[in-house]
Write a protein that holds these residues in place. Sequence first.
Motif: not given
Length: 215
Positions: A33-34, A36-39, A41-42, A213
Amino acid sequence: MTFKLHNFFRSSSSVRLRAALNLKGLTYEYVPYVLRNGETRTPQFLAMNPAGLVPVLELEDGNYLSQSLAIIEWLEETHPQPPLLPHDPDSRARVRALAYMVACEVHPLNNLRVLGYIGTEFGANEAAQKAWFTHWVETTFDALETMLSVSDDTGAFCYRDTPTLADICLYAQVWNNRRFEIDMSRWPTIEGIFARLDALEPFRMAAPPAQPDAV
Ligand SMILES: N[C@@H](CCC(=O)N[C@@H](CS)C(=O)NCC(=O)O)C(=O)O
């Protein structure tokens, strides 16, 4: 048993869990999961861990475990060999104390969401965030260095000559420190322990640069 490890290459609590899994010879599917991209928080991620934090260990029966130290203690109970805690209660308390100094007193003050918050809410720029990070590392690493350098229990690693939970936490934090260019020469005992851990395959393979990653 097949595990799915929901994690991020640079996350130090993910480094901890990867090191514990590797030390116990357990394989896992790596799910990145990245942050910083909010991945994390989904809705899908929050269904696994409402705190929106990695790592999460997904078990074969569909159960999700969160909190790296709780997961490592679960591994210790379900896969006791090799042990990551010593046998007698006094030594276990010492190892846990060293581990918690990092996991409870450094890491929670310095993780991504805290640095982000002092940035957006209090105007801390990159230099101020680095000063904050360094302050909390120095506060606890000075104490850790003293505890480790004066104790007869310190060996090649934090507790004698076999890696424990304390080494797992320390190793992960030193990788975090590197990102912020913290000068480790101030803590020669810790520096030596880190170098010996880094020479071990289960730790080296848990480190950020070894992950699929890694950027
Ligand atoms: N105490 C938790 C800490 C988990 C944690 O803070 N994870 C960080 C990465 S090391 C994270 O997911 N951060 C995302 C964020 O701060 O938004 C544990 O040990 O698992």
